[in-house]
Design a protein around this motif. Sequence first.
Motif, PDB file in Angstrom:
ATOM      1  N   THR A   1       0.740  20.438  14.547  1.00 45.14           N
ATOM      2  CA  THR A   1       0.658  19.613  13.263  1.00 45.14           C
ATOM      3  C   THR A   1      -0.298  18.591  13.095  1.00 45.14           C
ATOM      4  OG1 THR A   1       3.006  19.484  13.427  1.00 45.14           O
ATOM      5  CG2 THR A   1       2.140  17.890  12.270  1.00 45.14           C
ATOM      6  N   THR A   2      -1.185  18.402  12.129  1.00 48.26           N
ATOM      7  CA  THR A   2      -1.997  17.480  11.939  1.00 48.26           C
ATOM      8  C   THR A   2      -1.728  16.417  11.101  1.00 48.26           C
ATOM      9  OG1 THR A   2      -2.679  18.649   9.764  1.00 48.26           O
ATOM     10  CG2 THR A   2      -3.820  19.315  12.045  1.00 48.26           C
ATOM     11  N   GLN A   3      -2.616  15.254  11.403  1.00 50.53           N
ATOM     12  CA  GLN A   3      -2.617  13.970  10.506  1.00 50.53           C
ATOM     13  C   GLN A   3      -3.653  13.396   9.953  1.00 50.53           C
ATOM     14  OE1 GLN A   3      -0.158  11.235  12.880  1.00 50.53           O
ATOM     15  NE2 GLN A   3      -1.861  10.671  14.082  1.00 50.53           N
ATOM     16  N   ALA A   4      -3.787  13.040   8.870  1.00 52.41           N
ATOM     17  CA  ALA A   4      -5.032  12.458   8.311  1.00 52.41           C
ATOM     18  C   ALA A   4      -4.850  11.221   7.457  1.00 52.41           C
ATOM     19  CB  ALA A   4      -6.148  13.485   7.574  1.00 52.41           C
ATOM     20  N   THR A   5      -5.485  10.119   7.767  1.00 52.03           N
ATOM     21  CA  THR A   5      -5.301   8.855   6.711  1.00 52.03           C
ATOM     22  C   THR A   5      -6.386   9.055   5.605  1.00 52.03           C
ATOM     23  OG1 THR A   5      -4.332   7.515   8.536  1.00 52.03           O
ATOM     24  CG2 THR A   5      -5.139   6.404   6.436  1.00 52.03           C
ATOM     25  N   ASP A   6      -5.881   9.423   4.480  1.00 45.08           N
ATOM     26  CA  ASP A   6      -6.746   9.911   3.402  1.00 45.08           C
ATOM     27  C   ASP A   6      -6.808   8.757   2.242  1.00 45.08           C
ATOM     28  OD1 ASP A   6      -7.274  12.453   4.327  1.00 45.08           O
ATOM     29  OD2 ASP A   6      -5.407  13.038   3.601  1.00 45.08           O
ATOM     30  N   ILE A   7      -5.859   7.769   2.233  1.00 49.98           N
ATOM     31  CA  ILE A   7      -6.026   6.629   1.115  1.00 49.98           C
ATOM     32  C   ILE A   7      -5.493   5.367   1.879  1.00 49.98           C
ATOM     33  CG2 ILE A   7      -4.820   5.950  -1.071  1.00 49.98           C
ATOM     34  CD1 ILE A   7      -4.216   8.887  -2.004  1.00 49.98           C
ATOM     35  N   VAL A   8      -6.107   4.318   1.375  1.00 45.25           N
ATOM     36  CA  VAL A   8      -5.881   2.930   1.722  1.00 45.25           C
ATOM     37  C   VAL A   8      -6.055   2.197   0.601  1.00 45.25           C
ATOM     38  CG1 VAL A   8      -6.326   1.182   3.357  1.00 45.25           C
ATOM     39  CG2 VAL A   8      -6.545   3.390   4.224  1.00 45.25           C
ATOM     40  N   HIS A   9      -4.975   1.318   0.478  1.00 47.37           N
ATOM     41  CA  HIS A   9      -5.165   0.079  -0.668  1.00 47.37           C
ATOM     42  C   HIS A   9      -4.753  -1.237  -0.367  1.00 47.37           C
ATOM     43  CE1 HIS A   9      -4.537  -1.770  -4.534  1.00 47.37           C
ATOM     44  NE2 HIS A   9      -5.536  -1.082  -4.948  1.00 47.37           N
ATOM     45  N   GLY A  10      -5.275  -1.995  -0.605  1.00 48.24           N
ATOM     46  CA  GLY A  10      -4.750  -3.539  -0.362  1.00 48.24           C
ATOM     47  C   GLY A  10      -5.812  -4.570  -0.783  1.00 48.24           C
ATOM     48  N   GLY A  11      -5.087  -5.727  -1.324  1.00 45.61           N
ATOM     49  CA  GLY A  11      -5.620  -6.813  -1.837  1.00 45.61           C
ATOM     50  C   GLY A  11      -6.413  -6.721  -3.131  1.00 45.61           C
ATOM     51  N   VAL A  12      -6.451  -8.055  -3.718  1.00 44.53           N
ATOM     52  CA  VAL A  12      -7.235  -8.132  -5.092  1.00 44.53           C
ATOM     53  C   VAL A  12      -8.055  -9.209  -5.352  1.00 44.53           C
ATOM     54  CG1 VAL A  12      -4.792  -7.595  -6.171  1.00 44.53           C
ATOM     55  CG2 VAL A  12      -5.329  -9.843  -5.640  1.00 44.53           C
ATOM     56  N   LYS A  13      -8.385 -10.083  -4.570  1.00 45.52           N
ATOM     57  CA  LYS A  13      -9.308 -10.982  -4.835  1.00 45.52           C
ATOM     58  C   LYS A  13      -9.767 -11.650  -3.295  1.00 45.52           C
ATOM     59  CE  LYS A  13     -10.772 -14.565  -8.039  1.00 45.52           C
ATOM     60  NZ  LYS A  13     -11.501 -15.447  -7.110  1.00 45.52           N
ATOM     61  N   THR A  14     -11.074 -11.885  -3.162  1.00 45.02           N
ATOM     62  CA  THR A  14     -11.647 -12.290  -1.890  1.00 45.02           C
ATOM     63  C   THR A  14     -10.813 -13.809  -1.394  1.00 45.02           C
ATOM     64  OG1 THR A  14     -13.378 -13.539  -2.856  1.00 45.02           O
ATOM     65  CG2 THR A  14     -13.640 -11.050  -1.934  1.00 45.02           C
ATOM     66  N   ASN A  15     -10.289 -14.483  -2.140  1.00 46.01           N
ATOM     67  CA  ASN A  15      -9.894 -15.620  -1.843  1.00 46.01           C
ATOM     68  C   ASN A  15      -8.200 -15.865  -1.733  1.00 46.01           C
ATOM     69  OD1 ASN A  15      -9.482 -15.862  -4.397  1.00 46.01           O
ATOM     70  ND2 ASN A  15     -10.164 -17.811  -4.973  1.00 46.01           N
ATOM     71  N   ALA A  16      -7.588 -14.608  -2.124  1.00 44.20           N
ATOM     72  CA  ALA A  16      -6.187 -14.627  -1.835  1.00 44.20           C
ATOM     73  C   ALA A  16      -5.732 -13.796  -0.780  1.00 44.20           C
ATOM     74  CB  ALA A  16      -5.813 -14.239  -3.328  1.00 44.20           C
ATOM     75  N   LEU A  17      -4.867 -14.122  -0.087  1.00 45.60           N
ATOM     76  CA  LEU A  17      -4.258 -13.202   0.888  1.00 45.60           C
ATOM     77  C   LEU A  17      -3.610 -12.210   0.286  1.00 45.60           C
ATOM     78  CD1 LEU A  17      -2.646 -15.958   3.234  1.00 45.60           C
ATOM     79  CD2 LEU A  17      -4.946 -14.646   3.562  1.00 45.60           C
ATOM     80  N   PRO A  18      -3.864 -10.906   0.976  1.00 44.93           N
ATOM     81  CA  PRO A  18      -3.221  -9.684   0.532  1.00 44.93           C
ATOM     82  C   PRO A  18      -1.710  -9.548   0.657  1.00 44.93           C
ATOM     83  CG  PRO A  18      -4.325  -9.150   2.230  1.00 44.93           C
ATOM     84  CD  PRO A  18      -4.626 -10.602   2.109  1.00 44.93           C
ATOM     85  N   GLU A  19      -0.766  -9.673  -0.340  1.00 44.92           N
ATOM     86  CA  GLU A  19       0.579  -9.448  -0.013  1.00 44.92           C
ATOM     87  C   GLU A  19       1.079  -8.300   0.282  1.00 44.92           C
ATOM     88  OE1 GLU A  19       2.152 -13.306  -2.801  1.00 44.92           O
ATOM     89  OE2 GLU A  19       1.268 -11.595  -4.097  1.00 44.92           O
ATOM     90  N   ASN A  20       0.440  -7.183  -0.302  1.00 50.38           N
ATOM     91  CA  ASN A  20       0.762  -5.873  -0.213  1.00 50.38           C
ATOM     92  C   ASN A  20      -0.276  -4.980   0.137  1.00 50.38           C
ATOM     93  OD1 ASN A  20       3.703  -5.990  -1.200  1.00 50.38           O
ATOM     94  ND2 ASN A  20       2.581  -6.920  -2.849  1.00 50.38           N
ATOM     95  N   ALA A  21      -0.064  -3.968   0.987  1.00 52.44           N
ATOM     96  CA  ALA A  21      -1.221  -2.967   1.428  1.00 52.44           C
ATOM     97  C   ALA A  21      -0.504  -1.797   1.788  1.00 52.44           C
ATOM     98  CB  ALA A  21      -1.953  -3.457   2.450  1.00 52.44           C
ATOM     99  N   PHE A  22      -1.056  -0.818   1.511  1.00 53.51           N
ATOM    100  CA  PHE A  22      -0.295   0.543   1.932  1.00 53.51           C
ATOM    101  C   PHE A  22      -1.476   1.599   2.274  1.00 53.51           C
ATOM    102  CE2 PHE A  22      -1.360   1.233  -2.600  1.00 53.51           C
ATOM    103  CZ  PHE A  22      -1.725   2.650  -2.721  1.00 53.51           C
TER     104      PHE A  22
END
Length: 456
Positions: free
Chosen positions: A263-284
Amino acid sequence: MDTSIRTLFRYRELRKTTINTYGLVYHWQGSNPDLKPLLLTAHQDVVPVEPLTVDTWLYPPFSGTWDGKWIWGRGSCDDKPGLIGSLTAIEKLLEKGFKPQRTIVLAFGIDEERGGIVGGTGIRDYLLSAYGPNAFALLIDEGGTLEAHSDGVIATPAVAEKGHFDLRMSISTPGGHSSVPPEHTSIGILAALIAELEANPFTPHLYRNEPYFTALQCQALVDPEMDDELRDLIGKARYSDKALADLEERLFRNPLSRALAGTTQATDIVHGGVKTNALPENAFAIVNHRIAGHSSVSTVKTHIAAVLLPIVKKFNLSLDAFGESLNGELSQKTSGHLKLSDAWGTALEPAPVTPWLKNPAYDLLAGTILNVVKTSARWNNPDIPVIVAPGTMTGNTDTRYYWNLTQNIFRYGHVSRFDKYNGAHTVNEAILADAFIDLIRFFTIVILNADESKIL
């Protein structure tokens, strides 16, 4: 009479049914209704071409240019050969006045590259309604290849197909101004989770009753590039557990072997943050898994939860693991929340394995492959050794929807990696024209063999 008009007239012998507008099913009635039909499938769609890469193509990507040697264009490796090759075989048989005893059905999906959710499912529902479950003698779709060497040819029609699971890891943490950050943001925690998964991959194993092990045995017989030590180890692994363990240790140094066996695994999509002076509330992140035949979706989920639980505790997160709370020993006030889920709701168990021992359908396919290779003008050598060994698809085809149509599902394309200029899904996709002709011969001969077969 114009050639296109003559072709249209001949195709009137086949009944056409459209599925969800663009899906196509052709029915060519055989003279003997007691014979189960032959089902040939393919898909019409292709992956898009990245606009920024168009200028790097030697020929326009949708031109279908033949330069005298190669046929160029998107889909020339996936899956226009199967689509046009089977249609051309039918057209030539019609032209010769062939009248089948065994009914032939062609089924062409429209969205295999995005999971077949409209085409594959629609064709499945129609075929089950029109023909019933287990109605077909055998099914051939895209898939396994052949490897040609100067000393022999190895063909690997896939009798198995890996399962599929896309993990979504969603992190939620408190927001705020970046000038007063916590020790770890949601993105930092997500990075730690990804690193933990990559540090604990699934352990591959060889099983003597699986197609990959059989394929290794066959490869050892004819592959001139295999060194003698590995060849000897593969032979001993048939009966020696120590040799089997030693073979695993040696084979799994190679990423391709690990991918084929486990069984293989590969992280293919990462997303998080909206602005450089705001802490990211959600990431996936989305992590793709291709599940080995000896495993399952539930096993993969259990492994993921077990691997990530120490990180959950380290960062004091609450956890929803596939609908189950696994918080463990956490403080009452957590630092955030992690949710593990099926990203798109498309989890797929490994496909049922088509039998390859004492199976008339496999014997017919293997015999066809032997005939096509030994009579090919490309090798011009009827004495060339040819081995047909069962293979496994690491990707997923539309056959995921066709399990109830027949127990004899084969994924095979009769094209080698040397017949592709640059492979599928990339720039300068092209197929060797001589290889495409042999693929048309394959479809023609498998139709004729199935029609005359007394063993199906």
